[in-house]
Motif scaffolding. Structure first.
Motif, mmCIF file in Angstrom:
data_model
loop_
_atom_site.group_PDB
_atom_site.id
_atom_site.type_symbol
_atom_site.label_atom_id
_atom_site.label_comp_id
_atom_site.label_asym_id
_atom_site.label_seq_id
_atom_site.Cartn_x
_atom_site.Cartn_y
_atom_site.Cartn_z
ATOM 1 N N GLY A 1 -24.266 -132.627 -18.840
ATOM 2 C CA GLY A 1 -23.287 -132.663 -19.925
ATOM 3 C C GLY A 1 -22.162 -133.636 -19.656
ATOM 4 N N ILE A 2 -21.634 -133.607 -18.443
ATOM 5 C CA ILE A 2 -20.552 -134.519 -18.070
ATOM 6 C C ILE A 2 -21.044 -135.960 -18.094
ATOM 7 C CG2 ILE A 2 -19.050 -135.224 -16.161
ATOM 8 C CD1 ILE A 2 -18.896 -132.197 -15.443
ATOM 9 N N ALA A 3 -22.244 -136.211 -17.563
ATOM 10 C CA ALA A 3 -22.797 -137.570 -17.565
ATOM 11 C C ALA A 3 -23.018 -138.054 -18.993
ATOM 12 C CB ALA A 3 -24.097 -137.606 -16.781
ATOM 13 N N GLY A 4 -23.458 -137.178 -19.878
ATOM 14 C CA GLY A 4 -23.662 -137.559 -21.270
ATOM 15 C C GLY A 4 -22.361 -137.928 -21.958
ATOM 16 N N ILE A 5 -21.308 -137.171 -21.697
ATOM 17 C CA ILE A 5 -20.008 -137.472 -22.293
ATOM 18 C C ILE A 5 -19.499 -138.825 -21.803
ATOM 19 C CG2 ILE A 5 -17.579 -136.772 -22.314
ATOM 20 C CD1 ILE A 5 -18.625 -133.848 -22.311
ATOM 21 N N VAL A 6 -19.624 -139.081 -20.511
ATOM 22 C CA VAL A 6 -19.165 -140.356 -19.951
ATOM 23 C C VAL A 6 -19.974 -141.513 -20.543
ATOM 24 C CG1 VAL A 6 -19.029 -141.714 -17.825
ATOM 25 C CG2 VAL A 6 -18.262 -139.338 -17.835
ATOM 26 N N MET A 7 -21.295 -141.337 -20.641
ATOM 27 C CA MET A 7 -22.136 -142.397 -21.187
ATOM 28 C C MET A 7 -21.797 -142.658 -22.653
ATOM 29 S SD MET A 7 -26.273 -142.666 -21.374
ATOM 30 C CE MET A 7 -26.454 -142.498 -19.620
ATOM 31 N N ALA A 8 -21.585 -141.608 -23.423
ATOM 32 C CA ALA A 8 -21.230 -141.781 -24.835
ATOM 33 C C ALA A 8 -19.897 -142.503 -24.978
ATOM 34 C CB ALA A 8 -21.182 -140.423 -25.520
ATOM 35 N N ALA A 9 -18.945 -142.176 -24.133
ATOM 36 C CA ALA A 9 -17.643 -142.846 -24.189
ATOM 37 C C ALA A 9 -17.786 -144.327 -23.856
ATOM 38 C CB ALA A 9 -16.666 -142.165 -23.223
ATOM 39 N N ARG A 10 -18.560 -144.654 -22.838
ATOM 40 C CA ARG A 10 -18.749 -146.059 -22.461
ATOM 41 C C ARG A 10 -19.443 -146.835 -23.574
ATOM 42 N NH1 ARG A 10 -20.675 -146.637 -16.264
ATOM 43 N NH2 ARG A 10 -18.698 -147.558 -15.677
ATOM 44 N N LEU A 11 -20.489 -146.241 -24.143
ATOM 45 C CA LEU A 11 -21.196 -146.924 -25.227
ATOM 46 C C LEU A 11 -20.299 -147.076 -26.454
ATOM 47 C CD1 LEU A 11 -24.723 -145.277 -24.955
ATOM 48 C CD2 LEU A 11 -24.102 -147.625 -24.378
ATOM 49 N N GLY A 12 -19.517 -146.072 -26.754
ATOM 50 C CA GLY A 12 -18.596 -146.144 -27.884
ATOM 51 C C GLY A 12 -17.550 -147.222 -27.701
ATOM 52 N N ILE A 13 -16.975 -147.296 -26.527
ATOM 53 C CA ILE A 13 -15.970 -148.328 -26.244
ATOM 54 C C ILE A 13 -16.602 -149.705 -26.359
ATOM 55 C CG2 ILE A 13 -14.528 -149.313 -24.420
ATOM 56 C CD1 ILE A 13 -13.995 -146.397 -23.506
ATOM 57 N N GLY A 14 -17.794 -149.877 -25.793
ATOM 58 C CA GLY A 14 -18.485 -151.170 -25.893
ATOM 59 C C GLY A 14 -18.795 -151.534 -27.333
ATOM 60 N N PHE A 15 -19.202 -150.554 -28.126
ATOM 61 C CA PHE A 15 -19.505 -150.795 -29.535
ATOM 62 C C PHE A 15 -18.256 -151.258 -30.283
ATOM 63 C CE2 PHE A 15 -19.705 -149.076 -33.886
ATOM 64 C CZ PHE A 15 -20.783 -149.815 -34.363
ATOM 65 N N PHE A 16 -17.143 -150.575 -30.097
ATOM 66 C CA PHE A 16 -15.930 -150.952 -30.797
ATOM 67 C C PHE A 16 -15.358 -152.275 -30.312
ATOM 68 C CE2 PHE A 16 -15.845 -146.369 -31.890
ATOM 69 C CZ PHE A 16 -15.874 -146.524 -33.261
ATOM 70 N N LYS A 17 -15.546 -152.603 -29.037
ATOM 71 C CA LYS A 17 -15.117 -153.917 -28.535
ATOM 72 C C LYS A 17 -15.950 -155.013 -29.175
ATOM 73 C CE LYS A 17 -13.133 -152.911 -24.023
ATOM 74 N NZ LYS A 17 -13.244 -153.126 -22.569
ATOM 75 N N ALA A 18 -17.244 -154.769 -29.350
ATOM 76 C CA ALA A 18 -18.114 -155.777 -29.964
ATOM 77 C C ALA A 18 -17.727 -155.985 -31.434
ATOM 78 C CB ALA A 18 -19.570 -155.336 -29.854
ATOM 79 N N ILE A 19 -17.386 -154.915 -32.123
ATOM 80 C CA ILE A 19 -16.988 -155.043 -33.534
ATOM 81 C C ILE A 19 -15.645 -155.739 -33.647
ATOM 82 C CG2 ILE A 19 -16.234 -153.709 -35.537
ATOM 83 C CD1 ILE A 19 -18.376 -151.695 -34.918
ATOM 84 N N ALA A 20 -14.730 -155.442 -32.749
ATOM 85 C CA ALA A 20 -13.377 -156.002 -32.825
ATOM 86 C C ALA A 20 -13.346 -157.496 -32.524
ATOM 87 C CB ALA A 20 -12.452 -155.274 -31.862
ATOM 88 N N SER A 21 -14.312 -158.007 -31.775
ATOM 89 C CA SER A 21 -14.247 -159.428 -31.432
ATOM 90 C C SER A 21 -15.079 -160.304 -32.318
ATOM 91 C CB SER A 21 -14.696 -159.650 -29.996
ATOM 92 O OG SER A 21 -16.007 -159.189 -29.786
#
Length: 53
Positions: free
Chosen positions: A33-53
């Motif tokens: 569960g903890i690993a899934g939350i961390v992975m989702a956060a990393r993927l989400g941050i990467g997704f929003f960085k890609a959209i923002a640039s």
């Protein structure tokens, strides 16, 4: 090594194995569960960085 010592050692190792497997059964769901939350956060941050640039 005497038969009694072999039996005692075998019993001790089996007991340790059972305890370790029981600990994994308790810790594994929480760890996943903890690993899934961390992975989702990393993927989400990467997704929003890609959209923002």
């Amino acid at each position: 090594m005497s038969e009694a010592m072999k039996t005692a050692f075998s019993t001790a190792v089996d007991s340790i194995k059972a305890d370790v497997l029981a600990m994994f059964a308790v810790a594994l769901p929480a760890g996943l569960g903890i690993a899934g939350i961390v992975m989702a956060a990393r993927l989400g941050i990467g997704f929003f960085k890609a959209i923002a640039s």
